[in-house]
Design an enzyme around this catalytic site. Sequence first.
Site, PDB file in Angstrom:
ATOM      1  N   ARG A 123       7.853 -62.885  -2.466  1.00 39.08           N
ATOM      2  CA  ARG A 123       7.421 -64.225  -2.037  1.00 39.08           C
ATOM      3  C   ARG A 123       7.502 -64.427  -0.520  1.00 39.08           C
ATOM      4  NH1 ARG A 123      10.229 -65.292  -6.905  1.00 39.08           N
ATOM      5  NH2 ARG A 123       8.796 -65.980  -8.556  1.00 39.08           N
ATOM      6  N   LYS A 144      -3.355 -65.199   9.623  1.00 39.19           N
ATOM      7  CA  LYS A 144      -4.287 -65.024   8.510  1.00 39.19           C
ATOM      8  C   LYS A 144      -4.141 -63.606   7.963  1.00 39.19           C
ATOM      9  CE  LYS A 144      -8.151 -68.201   9.202  1.00 39.19           C
ATOM     10  NZ  LYS A 144      -9.620 -68.287   9.397  1.00 39.19           N
ATOM     11  N   GLU A 186     -15.185 -60.148  19.607  1.00 41.97           N
ATOM     12  CA  GLU A 186     -14.213 -61.226  19.401  1.00 41.97           C
ATOM     13  C   GLU A 186     -13.701 -61.786  20.726  1.00 41.97           C
ATOM     14  OE1 GLU A 186     -13.568 -62.787  16.743  1.00 41.97           O
ATOM     15  OE2 GLU A 186     -13.749 -61.482  14.997  1.00 41.97           O
ATOM     16  N   LYS A 228      -6.826 -68.187  21.345  1.00 38.70           N
ATOM     17  CA  LYS A 228      -6.479 -68.158  19.919  1.00 38.70           C
ATOM     18  C   LYS A 228      -5.141 -68.872  19.682  1.00 38.70           C
ATOM     19  CE  LYS A 228      -6.784 -66.473  15.599  1.00 38.70           C
ATOM     20  NZ  LYS A 228      -6.942 -65.065  15.210  1.00 38.70           N
ATOM     21  N   GLU A 238      -6.041 -74.176   9.388  1.00 41.12           N
ATOM     22  CA  GLU A 238      -7.485 -74.387   9.397  1.00 41.12           C
ATOM     23  C   GLU A 238      -7.901 -75.643   8.628  1.00 41.12           C
ATOM     24  OE1 GLU A 238     -11.268 -71.736   8.196  1.00 41.12           O
ATOM     25  OE2 GLU A 238      -9.841 -70.704   9.469  1.00 41.12           O
ATOM     26  N   ARG A 242      -9.149 -75.287  13.824  1.00 41.78           N
ATOM     27  CA  ARG A 242      -9.103 -73.825  13.778  1.00 41.78           C
ATOM     28  C   ARG A 242     -10.409 -73.214  13.269  1.00 41.78           C
ATOM     29  NH1 ARG A 242      -4.127 -69.895  11.770  1.00 41.78           N
ATOM     30  NH2 ARG A 242      -5.273 -67.953  11.999  1.00 41.78           N
ATOM     31  N   ASN A 246     -14.136 -69.361  13.786  1.00 46.34           N
ATOM     32  CA  ASN A 246     -15.066 -68.658  12.907  1.00 46.34           C
ATOM     33  C   ASN A 246     -16.488 -68.639  13.460  1.00 46.34           C
ATOM     34  OD1 ASN A 246     -13.302 -67.919  10.753  1.00 46.34           O
ATOM     35  ND2 ASN A 246     -13.248 -70.062  10.142  1.00 46.34           N
ATOM     36  N   HIS A 249     -19.044 -66.107  12.318  1.00 44.18           N
ATOM     37  CA  HIS A 249     -18.508 -65.456  11.126  1.00 44.18           C
ATOM     38  C   HIS A 249     -19.204 -65.863   9.829  1.00 44.18           C
ATOM     39  CE1 HIS A 249     -15.458 -64.310  13.976  1.00 44.18           C
ATOM     40  NE2 HIS A 249     -14.792 -63.640  13.060  1.00 44.18           N
ATOM     41  N   HIS A 253     -19.956 -62.581   8.204  1.00 39.74           N
ATOM     42  CA  HIS A 253     -19.315 -62.175   6.953  1.00 39.74           C
ATOM     43  C   HIS A 253     -20.348 -61.919   5.868  1.00 39.74           C
ATOM     44  CE1 HIS A 253     -15.015 -63.905   7.817  1.00 39.74           C
ATOM     45  NE2 HIS A 253     -15.268 -62.773   8.442  1.00 39.74           N
ATOM     46  N   HIS A 266     -17.120 -55.000  11.872  1.00 36.12           N
ATOM     47  CA  HIS A 266     -16.906 -56.443  11.839  1.00 36.12           C
ATOM     48  C   HIS A 266     -17.407 -57.091  13.130  1.00 36.12           C
ATOM     49  CE1 HIS A 266     -15.121 -60.332  11.110  1.00 36.12           C
ATOM     50  NE2 HIS A 266     -14.422 -60.241  12.229  1.00 36.12           N
TER      51      HIS A 266
END
Length: 363
Positions: A123, A144, A186, A228, A238, A242, A246, A249, A253, A266
């Site tokens: 956990r 993330k 990026e 960032k 997010e 935030r 993206n 993206h 993506h 990527h």
Amino acid sequence: MRTLEVALGDRSYPIVVGSGLYADLPRWLQQRQITPAHSLLVVTDSSVAPHYGKRVLTPLESAGYRVRMIVVPAGEASKSLDQLSRLVEEAIRFGMDRDSAVLALGGGVVGDLAGFLAAVYMRGIRFVQLPTTLLAHDSSVGGKTGVNHSLGKNMIGAFHQPELVLFDVDTLATLPERELASGFAEVIKHALIADADFAMWLAQHHEALLQRDPALLTEAIVRGCAIKAQVVARDERESGLRAILNYGHTIGHALEAVTGYRRWTHGEAVAIGMVGEAILGELLGTARDVAGFTRRLLALYGLPVSLDEPLSDEELLTLMRRDKKARQGEYVFVLPKGIGTVEVKKGVEERVIREALRRLKEE
């Protein structure tokens, strides 16, 4: 060496950027209360391990840490539930407990996978990011973590902040040229969303940066990480701001997923996505003359700026509807308002997206 902080109250952590940092890794860990009494699982990949595995293991073992290194195959395919299951099994067999820590030595794939392992094992245990690619200057910051699914990228994951990000720029010396260029996508993204002066600086210094000038690389990484870190500090999970990280993206993506994560890196997919979303912004009237600048800046770094594949608009649109920003079936995009400023746009009409994709294919 340069240091900055991700300000998250009692979960704040430093980002350290510099040369020759691995030799002093035990000291950095101990500053974060990860002592030789704690077992360490180093997760890396088959491309990174031959170059930097011993550089990390040797000082740790000399300092008395109990360490095991696990190597996963290089590439996006390793961001999978199968690899996660393997890592969990290895952690159990190694005797990892709640006081143990995971070290992610590699690029974005390793960082996301190892971070997710740390998030779900017992956990949640501590982990440290040791990014070895330029692209990972982005993914290593912000917490993330996750793995991919055949129906979408990063659909399974968790927010789990690292204890430390230690970026040794010496690792960029062995990075293939394509991967270096991919990482700059990026860096450029950070400039385009928040710092027009940085975008101009990247255009001015592109030749020296591509030649891996250490001082300039350090400056670029620090400036990108600072943007960032500021965004993450204001919106860790997010819920609003935030989402601007993206940019590029939503389309990017979708491009990765529809081609099975094999056609583009990527960063290359995000580069195409930024051009597409700049075109979309111009079509919707949120921005003027941004697409041309974006295309020229990305091209300076050898990145793709158009769609040269006969991809199905229907498949791309289906994947965009599954994007994590999408709400109640509406398309949601991060769109430019100008160089260095963006906004989140909800309810974008499908016909406009189709037109943006058409123009992206024609360029």
